[in-house]
Design a protein around this motif. Structure first.
Motif, PDB file in Angstrom:
ATOM      1  N   GLU A  58       0.824  -1.212   0.000  1.00  0.00           N
ATOM      2  CA  GLU A  58       0.000   0.000   0.000  1.00  0.00           C
ATOM      3  C   GLU A  58       0.856   1.260   0.000  1.00  0.00           C
ATOM      4  N   ILE A  59       1.990   1.226   0.678  1.00  0.00           N
ATOM      5  CA  ILE A  59       2.914   2.369   0.636  1.00  0.00           C
ATOM      6  C   ILE A  59       3.415   2.572  -0.792  1.00  0.00           C
ATOM      7  N   SER A  60       3.683   1.470  -1.495  1.00  0.00           N
ATOM      8  CA  SER A  60       4.186   1.601  -2.870  1.00  0.00           C
ATOM      9  C   SER A  60       3.152   2.280  -3.766  1.00  0.00           C
ATOM     10  N   HIS A  61       1.869   1.940  -3.594  1.00  0.00           N
ATOM     11  CA  HIS A  61       0.821   2.622  -4.371  1.00  0.00           C
ATOM     12  C   HIS A  61       0.801   4.116  -4.048  1.00  0.00           C
ATOM     13  N   TYR A  68      -3.050  14.970  -7.464  1.00  0.00           N
ATOM     14  CA  TYR A  68      -4.504  14.934  -7.648  1.00  0.00           C
ATOM     15  C   TYR A  68      -5.076  13.593  -7.204  1.00  0.00           C
ATOM     16  N   ARG A  69      -4.445  12.507  -7.603  1.00  0.00           N
ATOM     17  CA  ARG A  69      -4.955  11.175  -7.224  1.00  0.00           C
ATOM     18  C   ARG A  69      -5.016  11.007  -5.712  1.00  0.00           C
ATOM     19  N   ARG A  70      -4.099  11.662  -4.999  1.00  0.00           N
ATOM     20  CA  ARG A  70      -4.096  11.538  -3.531  1.00  0.00           C
ATOM     21  C   ARG A  70      -5.248  12.306  -2.887  1.00  0.00           C
ATOM     22  N   THR A  71      -6.058  13.003  -3.674  1.00  0.00           N
ATOM     23  CA  THR A  71      -7.272  13.642  -3.138  1.00  0.00           C
ATOM     24  C   THR A  71      -8.492  12.747  -3.329  1.00  0.00           C
ATOM     25  N   TYR A  75      -7.273   6.500  -4.729  1.00  0.00           N
ATOM     26  CA  TYR A  75      -6.598   7.183  -5.841  1.00  0.00           C
ATOM     27  C   TYR A  75      -7.412   7.131  -7.130  1.00  0.00           C
ATOM     28  N   ALA A  76      -8.661   6.657  -7.044  1.00  0.00           N
ATOM     29  CA  ALA A  76      -9.543   6.464  -8.207  1.00  0.00           C
ATOM     30  C   ALA A  76      -8.899   5.535  -9.239  1.00  0.00           C
TER      31      ALA A  76
END
Length: 196
Positions: A58-61, A68-71, A75-76
């Motif tokens: 999960e850290i690697s993702h 933007y994905r981190r909002t 990450y959609a």
């Protein structure tokens, strides 16, 4: 060597809590990413069942998700759970190359045993497991040669320091690469790889 997920929580949170307003958290069932619900809140990288390997994955993702994905929740990213058709599995294997390559390097830095995951036990299985293993190995090797994405590189360095693996990283990587995805020239003309 002891591998406690609590160490990963401490290392991740010390490194990223303030700078990225993100924390690593033990979850129960499914891993997920929860963006901050307000400007003062913290995003959460949730890993499954308190498993060390799940935390690394999960850290690697998180390390490759853009700003933007981190909002966005999870990450959609496209995801289809275990039980995928062959076509769905092919798509899964394409998007998992980079996160699994980073996870593998994190595991090497931590002195932890990494396992490739096609994550489709109740479905059609791997679309092409040998190709997937090879692609993950090639990507991990490129990261080692050219550097990881910035957050991944920072965490990789932190793991190597914490676990004292810095001087043996190259040797461990070569051993692991031969174990998980041997090149034709390394395998004595045998294409057999580690079983999942």
């Amino acid at each position: 060597m002891n591998h406690s997920p609590n160490d990963l929580i401490m290392l991740f949170n010390d490194q990223f809590r303030e700078a990225y307003r993100t924390v690593l958290v033990k979850g129960s069932d499914e891993p997920e990413y929860l963006p901050a619900s307000d400007p003062e809140g913290l995003a959460q990288v949730v890993f499954a069942h308190g498993y060390y390997a799940s935390a690394l994955h999960e850290i690697s993702h998180w390390c490759i998700a853009g700003e933007y994905r981190r909002t966005l929740h999870d990450y959609a990213y496209w995801y289809c759970p275990d039980g995928r058709t062959l076509q769905q599995q092919q798509a899964f294997e394409q998007v998992e190359v980079k996160p699994q390559a980073i996870e593998w390097l994190f595991a090497v830095a931590a002195g932890f045993r990494f396992h490739i995951s096609v994550d489709n036990l109740s479905g059609a299985g791997a679309a092409n497991e040998e190709r997937f293993r090879h692609n993950v190995r090639i990507q991990a090797g490129e990261y080692l040669d050219r550097g990881l994405p910035p957050r991944a590189q920072a965490f990789f360095d932190t793991l190597a320091t914490f676990y004292g693996t810095g001087e043996i990283l190259e040797e461990r990587w070569q051993e692991d690469a031969r174990r998980i995805a041997p090149l034709y020239s390394e395998s004595g003309h045998s294409r057999k790889t580690e079983t999942l």
